[in-house]
Design a protein around this motif. Sequence first.
Motif, PDB file in Angstrom:
ATOM      1  N   MET A 158       7.490   2.915   1.772  1.00  0.00           N
ATOM      2  CA  MET A 158       7.650   2.147   3.252  1.00  0.00           C
ATOM      3  C   MET A 158       6.323   1.887   3.801  1.00  0.00           C
ATOM      4  N   PRO A 159       5.878   0.975   4.078  1.00  0.00           N
ATOM      5  CA  PRO A 159       4.440   0.574   4.723  1.00  0.00           C
ATOM      6  C   PRO A 159       4.739   1.394   6.307  1.00  0.00           C
ATOM      7  N   ILE A 160       3.507   1.850   6.521  1.00  0.00           N
ATOM      8  CA  ILE A 160       3.786   2.776   8.004  1.00  0.00           C
ATOM      9  C   ILE A 160       2.554   2.237   8.702  1.00  0.00           C
ATOM     10  N   PHE A 207      23.662   0.298  -1.665  1.00  0.00           N
ATOM     11  CA  PHE A 207      24.336   1.349  -2.682  1.00  0.00           C
ATOM     12  C   PHE A 207      23.592   2.755  -2.886  1.00  0.00           C
ATOM     13  N   GLY A 208      22.643   2.849  -2.226  1.00  0.00           N
ATOM     14  CA  GLY A 208      21.514   4.026  -2.596  1.00  0.00           C
ATOM     15  C   GLY A 208      21.930   5.169  -1.839  1.00  0.00           C
ATOM     16  N   LEU A 210      16.299 -12.167   7.425  1.00  0.00           N
ATOM     17  CA  LEU A 210      15.753 -11.034   8.445  1.00  0.00           C
ATOM     18  C   LEU A 210      15.976  -9.694   7.274  1.00  0.00           C
ATOM     19  N   SER A 211      16.914  -9.614   6.572  1.00  0.00           N
ATOM     20  CA  SER A 211      17.412  -8.665   5.508  1.00  0.00           C
ATOM     21  C   SER A 211      16.312  -8.382   4.743  1.00  0.00           C
ATOM     22  N   LEU A 212      15.943  -9.723   4.239  1.00  0.00           N
ATOM     23  CA  LEU A 212      15.010  -9.654   3.080  1.00  0.00           C
ATOM     24  C   LEU A 212      13.632  -9.140   3.665  1.00  0.00           C
ATOM     25  N   ARG A 216      11.991  -1.367  -0.022  1.00  0.00           N
ATOM     26  CA  ARG A 216      13.381  -1.155  -0.603  1.00  0.00           C
ATOM     27  C   ARG A 216      13.867  -2.413  -1.070  1.00  0.00           C
ATOM     28  N   SER A 217      14.804  -2.259  -2.157  1.00  0.00           N
ATOM     29  CA  SER A 217      15.639  -3.523  -2.338  1.00  0.00           C
ATOM     30  C   SER A 217      16.831  -3.636  -1.861  1.00  0.00           C
ATOM     31  N   ALA A 218      17.330  -4.765  -1.725  1.00  0.00           N
ATOM     32  CA  ALA A 218      18.694  -4.971  -1.040  1.00  0.00           C
ATOM     33  C   ALA A 218      19.977  -4.264  -1.775  1.00  0.00           C
TER      34      ALA A 218
END
Length: 592
Positions: A537-539, A398-399, A381-383, A391-393
Motif C-alpha cells: 500500500m503506498p504510504i 475474497f481475501g 472510485l473502487s478501482l 490491491r486487486s478488487a
Amino acid sequence: MTTELEIGLYIFILSGFLGYHVITRVPPLLHTPLMSATNAMSGISLVGSLVIAGADYGPLSALLGFIAVVCSSTNVVGGFLITDRMLKMFKTRQDHQALGRPARWRRGGILAGAALSACCLALLLMKQPVAYLNPAHALSFFYIVSAVLFILGLKGLSSPKYARKGMFLAEFGMVLAVVGTLFHGEIVNYRWIGFGLLAGSLVGGSMGMWIPMTAVPQRTALSHSLGALAATLVGISEYVRHGATGGRVLMTAIAFEVVIGGLTFTGSLMAAGKLQGLLPGAPITYRGQNISNSALLMSVVALLVYMVAVPAASPFFFVMVALALLFGFLLVVPIGAADMPVVISLLNSYAGLADAAMGFVLMNKIQIITGSLDGTSGFLLSLLMCRAMNRSAVNVLFGAFGKIEPEPEGLAIEGKGTVRSIQPEEISVLFDTARCVIIVPGYGMAVAQAQHGVGELANLLMKRGITVKYAIHPVAGRMPGHMNVLLAEANVPYDQLYEMEQINPYFAEADVALVVGANDVTNPAAKRNRSSPLYGMPILEVERAKSIIVLKRSLRPGFAGVDNDLYYNTKCMMLFGDAKDSLNKLFAALKS
Ligand code: NAP
C-alpha cells in the motif's frame, strides 16, 4: 426497427462512457461529495417509486411503492443536503476573505429555476392535443432536461470552484423529474405519495442537516441500502403485477433488479453497521467461506436463469430474492479492516446498477442514465482505491484482508526499539526553530473531532512565518476524501491540501511532520515488511521528515490491526492523549 430495450441499452452504455469521462476529472479532494452527489442522483428511483405508489396496481404495489418512495426521497433530500453542506466548506484563502459573494448566483439560479419549473408545469397542465404538449411527451422532455442537468452537475465537481453551482443544476434536474412525474398518466392516487414524500423528506432532511461529517461514511452506506431496497421492492411489485405475462425481457430486467438490489441492501446495511461500530469491524472468517459464498452466488444465478426461462415459477422468484439478500450479508461479513472503503464504493456501483435495472423494468430512460452514472462512479472510485492500497478488487472481496493473528505483545515490541513520548512544551520548542511543518491527518482526527484544533494550530504556526502543508492520503479516515471534508469544515483552504504523490517529495524538507490520529497510512511496514497485510500500500513518507510527532491515545493499531513501525523510529516522538486535548495543550504551550 429498434426496440425500446435496444434504445435502453444504448443509453446505458453511452451514459457509462460519458460518466467515465466526467467522473475521472473529479479530483480526490471532492471524492466524498462525489459519492453523496451520485447517491442523491440515484434517488431518481423516486420517479419509478412514485408511479408504483400512486397507480391503481393494487394494495400490495401501493404499499411497496410507498416504502420505496420513503427510501428514495430520503436519499434525494439527505444526499443533496449533505453534498451542499460539504461543498460549502471548500474554500481557498481568497474565498475566505470574500465571503458572501457566492450567494448572488445562487439567488439568480433559484429564481431562474422557479420560473422554468412554472413554465413546465403550465405546459403539463394545459394538456393540449398537440403532440409535444401532451403530458406524456412533455414528461419525456422533462427527463431529457433532467439528464442534461445531472451530467452538468457531475461536470461541476471537476473543480471545487464550480461544484456547488453544478450541484444546484442537478438539484433542479431532480425537482423537474419529480414534479413532472407527479403528472404521470397512471398515477390516480396521491395519498401514499404524499405520506411517502413527507416521511422521506423529514428523515433525509434531518440526516442531511444534522449528521456530523465524521459519520458521512456510515450515512453513505445506509443510503446505498435504502436505494437498493427501493429498487428491490419496485421489482417485487412489478413481478407480482406482471407474473408470467410480462415476457422474458421484462423478467430478465426484474430478476437483475431484485438480485442486485437485494444483495446491495443487506451488504450496505452490514457495511453501515460495521462503520458505525454496531458490528465488529474486523473480518469474520470461517473454513470454506469462499466456497460456500460461491455456491450461494451460483444458486442465485441458476435461479435467475430459470426465472427468465419460466417466469411463472413464482416460489422460485421469492427464493431467489431471499438468497440474494443472504448473499449480500455474507459477502460483506468477511470484509473489514482497510477494505471497507472499496466495499462502500462497490456497493455504490451496485446500487446504481439496481437503479438502472429498475429503469429497464419501467422503461424509464432517466433512471437508466442515472443508474449508469452512479454505477460508473462507484466502480471508478473502487478501482482508484484499490490502486491506492495496491490491491486487486478480487483480493478485496475474497481475501478477508486484515484478519490478523495477534502478535504476542512482547514479541512485537522486542527488536523494534523503544518508543519515546514528548510533552506539549517540548514540541513548542521544536516549533520555535521549524520553517516547514507537514500535518498528516488520519482517522483519529475525525474521532476526536480535532479538525478545528488542527486548523487553529496551523494558523498560529503560519502567523509565525512557518510554512504549513497538509498531507492527504487517498484512504486516510474511513471514506475517500474524508480528511478533505473535515479540514474544509475547519476552514482550512483547500489549496493547502496536498495529495500523497504531491507531498511525498516534500517530507525530506519538513522540519516537523505532525501526525494527528493517522496510523496505517504512515506505516513503513507497507514498504518493507512482506508479511504485513499492508505490504504494497503506498504510504505517506513521514519517516523522511527531520522530526516526527504523533498525536494518538496509545500504541493501539489502526483499522488494519497492525503495529506501526514508525513509532520505533528514533526521530519519532509520541504525544499520548485524545488528539483534540493534545492540540489544545500544544496551542496553549505555543501561545505561552
Ligand atoms: P487508522 O490506521 O485507522 O488509525 C487511526 C488511529 O487514530 C488509531 O490508531 C487510533 O489510535 C487513533 N485515534 C482514535 N481515536 C483517537 C483520538 N480520539 N485521538 C487521537 N487518536 C485517536 O487511520 P488512518 O491512518 O487514517 O488509516 C485509515 C485506515 O482505514 C486505512 O487502513 C484505510 O485503508 C482504512 N479505511 C479507509 C477508508 C477510506 O476511504 N478513507 C474507509 C474505511 C477504512 P489510538 O487508539 O491509540 O488513539
